[in-house]
Design an enzyme around this catalytic site. Structure first.
Site, mmCIF file in Angstrom:
data_model
loop_
_atom_site.group_PDB
_atom_site.id
_atom_site.type_symbol
_atom_site.label_atom_id
_atom_site.label_comp_id
_atom_site.label_asym_id
_atom_site.label_seq_id
_atom_site.Cartn_x
_atom_site.Cartn_y
_atom_site.Cartn_z
ATOM 1 N N ARG A 105 0.603 -0.724 -0.261
ATOM 2 C CA ARG A 105 0.085 0.338 -0.047
ATOM 3 C C ARG A 105 1.257 1.359 0.231
ATOM 4 N NH1 ARG A 105 -3.371 -0.826 4.319
ATOM 5 N NH2 ARG A 105 -3.620 -3.100 3.391
ATOM 6 N N TYR A 144 6.656 -23.712 13.631
ATOM 7 C CA TYR A 144 7.432 -22.418 13.192
ATOM 8 C C TYR A 144 7.958 -22.733 11.477
ATOM 9 C CZ TYR A 144 11.324 -19.048 14.679
ATOM 10 O OH TYR A 144 12.441 -18.279 14.588
#
Ligand code: UDP
Length: 310
Positions: A105, A144
């Site tokens: 953005r 993880y």
């Protein structure tokens, strides 16, 4: 002056990074859910008018206009990231997608904290960035390892398809002040045990190896990588390989040698050897660690001494 978002900024590495960025004059926004980090780590920057701490979990969307994002949010100690495996998975997938949204953005550069765990229990030594790894996808470390691998995939896909500006740091074992005393990692465990005169608890026979990088060196590597034009993954770590037994002996010697060594079973899927090839970082970032293990351990021991004795 850049506007910089540091997620996980109240954590171990994140808090040192915030200090460095504030000292360079930047405006720093720190987002942290404080699950493993703490405000205490930010004592040096909390009063700066250029610093802001928001208690926020990156798996929830939130907007901010920034120039750079260091995404360090994720528990990194095996004990901690295995406590809530689903949340760990969400952090490095949904959380990373939220960071990519912000980066795209505002045209910000996103540096993702990846990990030596993407190599799993490696079959290549030392590990180079072009090694694909040897990971158990359903083991206890998978929440993880696999989500950090997917995070890399997400960054690279967004870069290829939409031109996102991304950096990927594969962070090897790091230690120093601001580690929490009870997070279960080897350096903090050994130091706290030694300072209390308790037994030092070695998992397995202690012949497994790691390569320990002092936190200031790591932060310097992260800052250099962010400013570079290196887009693929880069290993950041100390290339000096040390066995866990040797680490225990050095910690014991530097703290007065009062502890005995005892052994406990090795955790499932505990990697046997880990050692970064840092040729790429040396050549392209002009970076290599400067702090020796003894120097770094002494600074870390002083930090924990205050905590244990103070
Ligand atoms: N380890 C140990 N005693 C401890 C904690 C860890 O012997 O109290 C060993 C562990 O089995 C592993 C190494 O030290 O081989 C590094 O463990 P750590 O949890 O710090 O991180 P890892 O590199 O495994 O992610």
């Amino acid at each position: 002056m850049d506007r910089v978002l540091v997620t996980g900024g109240a954590g171990f590495i994140g808090s040192h990074l915030c200090e460095r960025l504030i000292s360079e004059g930047h405006r720093v926004y720190c987002w942290d859910n404080l699950s493993t980090g703490s405000e205490r780590n930010l004592a040096a920057v909390l009063s700066s008018p250029r610093f802001e701490l928001v208690r926020h979990d990156i798996i929830e969307p939130r907007d901010i206009a920034v120039d750079r994002i260091y995404n360090l949010a994720c528990p990194a100690s095996p004990d901690q990231y295995q406590k809530d495996p689903i949340h760990t998975l969400m952090t490095s997938t949904v959380g990373v997608m939220n960071m990519l949204d912000i980066a795209e953005r505002y045209g910000a550069t996103l540096l993702q904290a990846s990990t030596s765990e993407v190599y799993g229990d490696p079959l290549m030594h030392p590990q180079r960035e072009d090694y694909w790894g040897h990971v158990n996808p359903i083991g206890p470390r998978a929440c993880y390892d696999e989500s950090k691998r997917l995070a890399e995939t997400l960054l690279v896909a967004h870069e290829r398809q939409r031109g996102a500006k991304v950096r990927i740091a594969r962070i090897f074992n790091t230690y120093g002040p601001h580690m929490s005393a009870d997070d279960g990692r080897v350096v903090s465990n050994f130091i706290v045990q030694a300072l209390r005169g308790e037994d030092i608890v070695i998992y397995g026979d202690g012949q497994q190896t790691r390569s320990f990088c002092y936190v200031n060196d790591m932060v310097d590597g992260l800052v250099r990588l962010m400013r570079s034009d290196l887009r693929g993954p880069v290993n950041l770590g100390n290339p000096v390989e040390t066995s866990i037994m040797e680490l225990a002996q050095r910690v014991n010697a530097l703290t007065g040698g009062r502890s005995a060594m005892v052994h406990r079973p090795l955790p499932i899927d505990d990697p046997c050897r880990r050692n970064p090839d840092i040729t790429l970082a040396r050549q392209r970032l002009g970076w290599e660690p400067k702090v020796s293990l003894d120097e770094g351990l002494e600074a870390t021991i002083s930090y924990f001494r205050e905590m244990v004795e103070g």
